[in-house]
Enzyme design. Structure first.
Site, PDB file in Angstrom:
ATOM      1  N   HIS A 146       0.847  -1.187   0.000  1.00 41.92           N
ATOM      2  CA  HIS A 146       0.000   0.000   0.000  1.00 41.92           C
ATOM      3  C   HIS A 146       0.879   1.232   0.000  1.00 41.92           C
ATOM      4  O   HIS A 146       1.920   1.262   0.675  1.00 41.92           O
ATOM      5  CB  HIS A 146      -0.901  -0.002   1.242  1.00 41.92           C
ATOM      6  N   ASP A 176      -7.859  -3.924  -0.791  1.00 38.67           N
ATOM      7  CA  ASP A 176      -8.392  -4.053  -2.151  1.00 38.67           C
ATOM      8  C   ASP A 176      -8.394  -5.512  -2.598  1.00 38.67           C
ATOM      9  O   ASP A 176      -9.300  -5.958  -3.313  1.00 38.67           O
ATOM     10  CB  ASP A 176      -7.568  -3.217  -3.129  1.00 38.67           C
TER      11      ASP A 176
END
Length: 428
Positions: free
Chosen positions: A307, A364
């Site tokens: 991330h 995600d």
């Protein structure tokens, strides 16, 4: 620590105040830099080191993997609260009492009918239209049916605008999906909770009843909570800067939806599934793609791992992994795409290359898996992200407007041509 920062330019020193946040974050207040120095500005592409505002909504520490809404940890909220409680917390600053929550839900339901002319706008879109484009357009169109501007100094007007969009937005989300699949447009059921209503509006068959699955309700509730706000990201900053011109709430939200659409932002969970589809088409060889991901010369990117903010782990991913395991186990879905996802997850968590670099599966990755298992089509993934992020956008817009922040107007460093004399066309 000194309460000032000193900047030296051409031998001349300038002092600027330091501002310390409640979590001991330190910022240099440079708003007087240009006037004090006679034109010097800072340049920070992507605003990675620039604080655009002071906010009391969300605290994020990417190095330590901390995410808190109004001081409450994301772990506790996901475990103990529901989405509507979290929405109230983000927007109004405190967790609601039972009476406040009941009124909030009742008021939202009272505004859950969309003007019938919105259907005409929706019908004008071809089935090929991407749901995010449709959702952005419909959200903006709500302004036409609610033309009076909100008096931000009136708590009543602000509250009414907030419950109005919270009531209508899930309808637009559901209609966007049903339009895409040629299904009749459904309204919700006032006897259901907020999240249950979303699922029913999306999935109810026109010739049958819809039976709620508590595992799916719980998973979606957690997904929406985990996506509800994330500090000054691209779409949130877009909502704030649009609203800083005194653009209304609905149209500011529409601008945020458009920003969220991009694959580097809300489209990341869709990109995960598209990657999994590509691996499936190539015989589903996960080891081959893990090797490609480790090869610096290979353009392949492993989507859904690591991330840009969290440098250790994504705290949201730890929470939603449990829900993903529950959904896959309870539904007993047999899907080669999900098998590939589980294979990639296992290898990444055991491979020293990924472990050493802290490239763990992020939110995600797991959200895409859950949406796939629930039967939500891949092009709707970012729409579901928008549904979760709605309270955060509202809270950020409300904070910005009530604090009477100035209009956003970034500077630039010009690198084009200097003055050139105009030549008539025959002399060019």
């Amino acid at each position: 620590m000194s309460n000032k920062a000193t900047l030296e330019i051409d031998g001349k020193k300038y002092e600027f105040p330091l501002i310390v946040g409640t979590e001991n974050e330190v910022a240099i207040d440079v708003k007087s830099l240009r006037s004090a120095t006679g034109g010097v500005i800072t340049i920070d592409p992507g605003y990675k080191n620039t604080g655009s505002c002071e906010s009391a909504i969300t605290f994020l520490d990417g190095e330590k993997g901390i995410l808190r809404y109004r001081g409450y940890s994301i772990e506790e909220l996901a475990e103990k609260a529901d989405f509507l409680e979290v929405a109230y917390l983000l927007i109004f600053g405190e967790l609601p009492t039972q009476d406040e929550l009941d009124k909030f839900h009742s008021d939202i339901k009272s505004h859950s009918v969309v003007d019938d002319d919105i259907k005409k706008i929706l019908e004008a879109f071809p089935k090929s239209a991407h749901p995010m484009g449709v959702l952005s357009s419909l959200t903006s169109a709500l302004t036409a049916f609610n033309p009076t501007s909100v008096d931000v100094d009136s708590e009543e007007e602000m509250y009414n605008a907030i419950v109005r969009i919270l009531g209508k937005f899930p309808v637009l989300v559901a209609w966007t999906m049903r339009k895409k699949h040629g299904m009749p447009l459904e309204y919700g059921d006032d006897s259901l909770g907020y999240v249950e209503n979303v699922l029913k509006m999306m999935f109810k068959s026109p010739n049958g009843d819809y039976e709620q699955n508590p595992i799916l309700v719980n998973a979606l509730d957690k997904l929406l909570i985990l996506h509800a706000d994330h500090e000054q990201n691209c779409s949130t900053s877009t909502v704030r800067i649009a609203g800083s011109s005194h653009a209304g709430l609905f149209v500011s939200l529409a601008s945020g939806i458009s920003a969220l659409w991009g694959p580097l932002h809300g489209g990341a969970n869709q990109a995960v599934l598209e990657m999994l589809e590509a691996i499936k088409e190539d015989d589903g060889d996960t080891k081959k793609y893990m090797a490609k991901a480790k090869d610096k010369e290979d353009p392949f990117r492993l989507m859904g791992f690591g991330h840009r903010v969290y440098k250790n782990f994504d705290p949201r991913a730890k929470i939603i992994k449990v829900a993903a395991d529950e959904v896959l186990s309870q539904l007993g879905v047999e899907d080669p795409i999900l098998d590939i996802a589980k294979g990639l997850e296992k290898e990444a968590l055991e491979d020293s290359y990924f472990v050493d670099r802290k490239l763990y599966p992020n939110v995600d990755f797991y959200s895409g898996i859950i949406y796939r298992a629930m039967g939500i089509p891949v092009e709707m993934f970012t729409v579901m992200f928008a549904l979760g992020r709605l309270p955060g956008w509202i809270a950020q817009w409300k904070e910005m407007r009530t604090k009477k922040e100035p209009i956003g107007r970034p500077r630039q460093l010009y690198i084009g041509e200097t003055y050139r004399e105009f030549k008539t066309i025959k002399n060019r």
